[in-house]
Write an enzyme that holds these catalytic residues in place. Structure first.
Site, PDB file in Angstrom:
ATOM      1  N   SER A  82       0.835  -1.207   0.000  1.00 57.09           N
ATOM      2  CA  SER A  82       0.000   0.000   0.000  1.00 57.09           C
ATOM      3  C   SER A  82       0.868   1.254   0.000  1.00 57.09           C
ATOM      4  CB  SER A  82      -0.919   0.012   1.223  1.00 57.09           C
ATOM      5  OG  SER A  82      -1.616   1.235   1.328  1.00 57.09           O
ATOM      6  N   PHE A 142      -0.318  10.405  -7.235  1.00 54.54           N
ATOM      7  CA  PHE A 142      -0.258   8.963  -6.993  1.00 54.54           C
ATOM      8  C   PHE A 142      -0.957   8.173  -8.095  1.00 54.54           C
ATOM      9  CE2 PHE A 142      -0.526  10.762  -2.542  1.00 54.54           C
ATOM     10  CZ  PHE A 142       0.835  10.856  -2.425  1.00 54.54           C
ATOM     11  N   TRP A 195       2.367   1.673  -3.411  1.00 54.73           N
ATOM     12  CA  TRP A 195       1.364   2.147  -4.375  1.00 54.73           C
ATOM     13  C   TRP A 195       1.284   3.667  -4.363  1.00 54.73           C
ATOM     14  CZ3 TRP A 195      -2.975   5.167  -3.772  1.00 54.73           C
ATOM     15  CH2 TRP A 195      -3.841   5.247  -4.857  1.00 54.73           C
ATOM     16  N   HIS A 196       1.444   4.257  -3.177  1.00 53.75           N
ATOM     17  CA  HIS A 196       1.315   5.711  -3.067  1.00 53.75           C
ATOM     18  C   HIS A 196       2.453   6.455  -3.739  1.00 53.75           C
ATOM     19  CE1 HIS A 196      -1.834   4.844  -0.096  1.00 53.75           C
ATOM     20  NE2 HIS A 196      -2.215   6.093  -0.277  1.00 53.75           N
ATOM     21  N   GLY A 197       3.591   5.849  -3.844  1.00 57.21           N
ATOM     22  CA  GLY A 197       4.684   6.565  -4.488  1.00 57.21           C
ATOM     23  C   GLY A 197       5.974   5.780  -4.495  1.00 57.21           C
TER      24      GLY A 197
END
Length: 486
Positions: free
Chosen positions: A310, A486, A313-315
């Protein structure tokens, strides 16, 4: 095109009117064309990635559903997963991978289309659902393409499921004034969050995090709390606008935020924050890994892996991975140390004094768990927002510098903020309104509640709200939404 732009202010009413006067059987075509225009307004080349994703996943979903053998079915799914994740990884993470491995960077920089993380996960979830037999593959490419590109939720979600959105896109709808009215009111709430609260907080947050070496002490704590509010209002504001915008066309999108800062545990926080993404990771990562139906050690691994992914996924950055890892540790700690209620002392019967003491103790525990959860989330936000790990370490290590002289500690922060007391009050008013709105939302739908009141009650509220937006959004308006990156 972004929601808080003049272009969108022109685009939306024209699209709304033309949609409802268009013959019902052609509305999906018109809405698809409007969605393409909305996306191409940012950069016309983005549409190539979107269409490629739609064509590939549409074809693979039909292929895996009609596959004659389970192995062939798995092969089609594997191809889809590798293609979607591979393209996302190439565009989003190649630079990060080259940086940490020390390999030379390519001469050509690949562009990252806005929203690709969201529609990649949406189409990936669709493929997996079709593979699992949750619903049949869509055979109409026009409707499926609209499912992928529906403009209100295209750029930053909520991440829709096929069985929730696709049937709505096929329905023959008649205009519902009540839904449209509710949508406009929800959009107004979203604009208040974005333009007023997030807009006023953003300049201070950006200034402190952009130049952390210029500050010390309590100002870091203030900046961290301000960022927690800023990112919440920015992202939940986008979601409110998206859901409200979809309601204008008679389409219901899933709720994405439920007053997350009123959570009493990290687990509850993630059931209230970015709900569509949290549910996606639960259904397509955590549960397939085994969830909690495994040994305690394996369960711990499953939780950590889910939150590390997770974070990634954000960066593409160590700070995002650390942020995800911290939340994973929080979850593991809550699972490990949670109480099962067996050791609670029994209450004495017929004792009003003990009842009142128990109630007081319960309220105190709730207040403590609320504050503890909020500050735990804020601690993780430091890594999320910091531009480098050294900046994050400086903020965390020097936040309490000089606290032994408390009055000077506070005075230094006020000086560093360079704000008058009048402006601080001016800043606190919309934040207080937000807190009251979120608190009331825990028990009722505030918009529906106000809408049910008499005209002489609700219209003054509407006028006050509009004036608040006009008054407080004069300064510090940020243009882009934070989650676009994102």
């Amino acid at each position: 095109m972004i929601f808080n732009s003049m272009a969108f202010a022109i685009f939306l009413p024209i699209t709304f009117v033309l949609y409802w006067i268009c013959p019902a059987k052609y509305r999906y075509i018109f809405l698809l064309a409007a969605s393409f225009y909305f996306y191409m307004y940012l950069d016309a080349s983005y549409i190539l990635f979107l269409l490629s994703t739609a064509v590939v996943t549409f074809s693979l979903a039909i292929a895996l559903q009609t596959a004659k053998t389970p192995s062939l079915k798995k092969a089609y799914l594997l191809i889809g997963v590798l293609l979607l994740i591979g393209i996302l990884a190439l565009l989003k993470y190649m630079g990060f991978f080259l940086e940490i491995t020390g390999l030379p960077s390519p001469m050509i920089q690949l562009m990252l289309p806005v929203g690709i993380s969201f529609y990649t996960f949406q189409t990936l979830g669709y493929l997996i659902d079709v593979y699992r037999g949750k619903y049949c593959a869509e055979r109409h490419f026009g409707y499926y393409c609209l499912f992928v590109s529906f403009f209100p939720q295209l750029l930053s979600g909520p991440i829709a499921r096929g069985d929730a959105l696709l049937p709505q896109l096929k329905e023959v709808r008649t205009f519902d004034a009540a839904k449209a009215s509710y949508g406009l009111k929800l959009m107004a709430v979203g604009y208040f969050k974005k333009l007023v609260v997030a807009g006023l907080l953003t300049p201070t947050v950006d200034n402190i995090h952009g130049n952390p070496e210029n500050y010390i002490g309590f100002v870091y704590i203030i900046a961290t709390i301000m960022f927690a509010l800023q990112i919440y209002c920015d992202f939940s504001g986008y979601t409110d606008i998206a859901i409200g915008c979809a309601a204008l066309f008679g389409i219901r999108l899933s709720e994405n935020f439920k007053s997350p800062y009123f959570s009493h545990s990290i687990r509850e926080f993630w059931s209230r924050w970015h709900i569509s993404l949290s549910n996606w990771f639960r259904d397509y990562v955590y549960i397939p890994l085994g969830g909690n139906r495994v040994s305690k050690f394996r369960h711990t691994i499953n939780l950590m892996l889910t939150f590390l992914i997770s974070g990634l996924w954000h960066g593409a950055g160590i700070n995002y991975i650390l942020w995800g890892g911290i939340h994973g540790i929080y979850q593991v700690a809550e699972v490990t140390f949670k109480t099962n209620g067996k050791n609670k002392p029994a209450l004495l019967p017929n004792s009003s004094s003990n009842d009142s003491q128990e109630k007081a103790g319960g309220k105190l525990r709730k207040a403590f768990s609320l504050a503890a959860t909020f500050f735990a989330v804020c601690f993780a936000w430091v890594f999320f927002r910091a531009e480098t790990l050294s900046d994050a370490w400086r903020i965390l290590s020097l936040s309490f510098y000089g606290i032994d002289n408390f009055s000077e500690y506070l005075k230094t922060a006020v000086i560093c903020l360079d704000m008058s007391y009048e402006y601080m009050v001016y800043l606190c008013i919309p934040v207080l309104l937000l807190i009251l709105y979120d608190y009331a939302s825990l028990k009722t739908n505030v918009i529906q509640y106000i809408s049910s009141k008499k005209i002489w009650v609700r219209y003054p509220v509407y006028i006050f709200f509009i004036l608040a937006i006009l008054l407080f959004s004069e300064k510090g308006i940020s243009t882009e939404f934070y989650y676009f990156q994102f």
